[in-house]
Each structure stands twice: as structure tokens, then as C-alpha cells.
Design a protein around this motif. Sequence first.
Motif, short mmCIF file in Angstrom:
data_model
loop_
_atom_site.label_atom_id
_atom_site.label_comp_id
_atom_site.label_asym_id
_atom_site.label_seq_id
_atom_site.Cartn_x
_atom_site.Cartn_y
_atom_site.Cartn_z
N VAL A 22 -18.04 -38.21 53.88
CA VAL A 22 -16.65 -37.96 53.51
C VAL A 22 -16.01 -39.31 53.19
O VAL A 22 -15.92 -40.20 54.04
CB VAL A 22 -15.88 -37.27 54.66
N LEU A 23 -15.56 -39.46 51.94
CA LEU A 23 -14.98 -40.72 51.51
C LEU A 23 -13.46 -40.64 51.38
O LEU A 23 -12.82 -41.62 51.05
CB LEU A 23 -15.59 -41.17 50.17
N HIS A 24 -12.90 -39.47 51.60
CA HIS A 24 -11.45 -39.31 51.49
C HIS A 24 -10.85 -39.02 52.87
O HIS A 24 -11.55 -38.64 53.80
CB HIS A 24 -11.13 -38.16 50.53
N VAL A 25 -9.55 -39.20 52.96
CA VAL A 25 -8.86 -38.90 54.22
C VAL A 25 -8.45 -37.44 54.19
O VAL A 25 -7.77 -36.99 53.28
CB VAL A 25 -7.61 -39.80 54.38
N ALA A 26 -8.88 -36.70 55.18
CA ALA A 26 -8.56 -35.27 55.25
C ALA A 26 -7.11 -35.07 55.63
O ALA A 26 -6.50 -35.89 56.32
CB ALA A 26 -9.48 -34.59 56.26
N LEU A 27 -6.53 -33.96 55.17
CA LEU A 27 -5.13 -33.68 55.48
C LEU A 27 -4.94 -33.41 56.97
O LEU A 27 -3.93 -33.79 57.55
CB LEU A 27 -4.64 -32.48 54.66
N ASP A 28 -5.90 -32.73 57.59
CA ASP A 28 -5.80 -32.45 59.03
C ASP A 28 -6.54 -33.54 59.81
O ASP A 28 -7.37 -33.26 60.64
CB ASP A 28 -6.34 -31.06 59.35
N SER A 29 -6.20 -34.78 59.51
CA SER A 29 -6.89 -35.90 60.10
C SER A 29 -6.77 -35.88 61.62
O SER A 29 -5.69 -35.72 62.17
CB SER A 29 -6.33 -37.21 59.55
N ARG A 30 -7.90 -36.08 62.28
CA ARG A 30 -7.92 -36.10 63.75
C ARG A 30 -8.28 -37.50 64.25
O ARG A 30 -8.89 -37.65 65.30
CB ARG A 30 -8.94 -35.10 64.25
N GLY A 31 -7.94 -38.48 63.45
CA GLY A 31 -8.22 -39.85 63.85
C GLY A 31 -9.70 -40.13 63.87
O GLY A 31 -10.43 -39.80 62.95
N LYS A 32 -10.16 -40.71 64.97
CA LYS A 32 -11.58 -41.06 65.04
C LYS A 32 -12.47 -39.84 65.26
O LYS A 32 -13.68 -39.95 65.19
CB LYS A 32 -11.82 -42.10 66.13
N PHE A 33 -11.87 -38.67 65.52
CA PHE A 33 -12.65 -37.45 65.71
C PHE A 33 -12.80 -36.65 64.42
O PHE A 33 -13.31 -35.54 64.44
CB PHE A 33 -12.00 -36.60 66.79
N THR A 34 -12.37 -37.19 63.29
CA THR A 34 -12.52 -36.53 62.00
C THR A 34 -14.00 -36.48 61.62
O THR A 34 -14.76 -37.38 61.95
CB THR A 34 -11.75 -37.31 60.91
N TYR A 35 -14.37 -35.42 60.90
CA TYR A 35 -15.75 -35.29 60.46
C TYR A 35 -16.10 -36.42 59.50
O TYR A 35 -15.33 -36.75 58.60
CB TYR A 35 -15.97 -33.95 59.75
N LYS A 36 -17.26 -37.01 59.69
CA LYS A 36 -17.70 -38.11 58.84
C LYS A 36 -18.54 -37.62 57.66
O LYS A 36 -18.68 -38.31 56.67
CB LYS A 36 -18.54 -39.11 59.65
#
Length: 163
Positions: A109-123
Motif C-alpha cells: 500500500v503506497l497511499h494513505v488510507a482514509l480510515d487510517s489507523r496510524g501504525k496499525f494500518t494495513y501495509k
Amino acid sequence: MNGMVEVVNKNIKKIIKKMTVNYKDWHEMLPFALLAYRTSIRSSTEATPYSLVYGMEAVLSAEVEIPSMRKRLTALCHGQCYQQRMAKAFNKKVRLREFSPGDLILWKVLHVALDSRGKFTYKYDGPFIVKEVFDGRAIILNYMDGNENALSVNADALKKYYP
């Protein structure tokens, strides 16, 4: 000779332009310009024209009188050798990832997701199925349900998925 003489003359002319103050004294700077051209390293051959003709590097008269200049040139050569050794050691550790059609892979994933969970976001997104692999490390992906992805992906952004 395919314009080689014109290229050499153009380069010598550039050197003379940088060395002369007045256009009338170009003939006085010509021997120095020729020496500079003959003793400078070409990127295409990684050698000087002098060394290609005579089989050894030119020793300038100033280098005979001032040995420190030769030491500086030797140190520069050692610096280049060090860089080459470092590049070789680095490239030895690089592992190319080989993909073939039918492999399961994950796409980074190279973009920032809208439902960003910080460091717990899917990579990584996926898994996807490799449809086709090209020579330039480009890969066309299919979704797991069979729909084709419209984008070709660089292999550097992928890793294998092991279920």
C-alpha cells in the motif's frame, strides 16, 4: 570515422574556450588543452586516451617534481576502488524476487488510507494472482475473483503470499 574526429575537435575547442581570455591566444593554450584531453578519463572506456595508446598512465612533469600530486591521484583511484567494492558488497546482498504466472502475491500500500489507523494500518493489499510477468519487472495482476487489474505493477512493490 562516423564523426569521431568532429567530436574530439569539439571537445578540445570547449577546453580551449575555458582556458583562453582572448581569442588571439588560443594557439598558446592548444598544447595544454591537448594534454588535458589526452589525460582525462573517458566514461565510455573508463580509461584515458593516453593509456589506451601507450598502455600506461602519463606522468606529468609537475608530478615528477611534486610527488604529493601523484599521491593525491593515487588516493582518488583508491577512493573509486573503494566505491566499487562497496557497490559489489551491497549488490551481493540484494535478492531479486522472482514471480511467475499463477503465484499469489501481496501488493504494498503506497497511499494513505482514509480510515487510517496510524501504525496499525494495513501495509499490503491482496492477495492477488500474477497474470503476466514482463522483462522490465512489470507485472499484471488479477484479483482473486478473476477480474483483471487495469494497472501494471512494479515487482519492487510486491511480495509472495503464502496462505
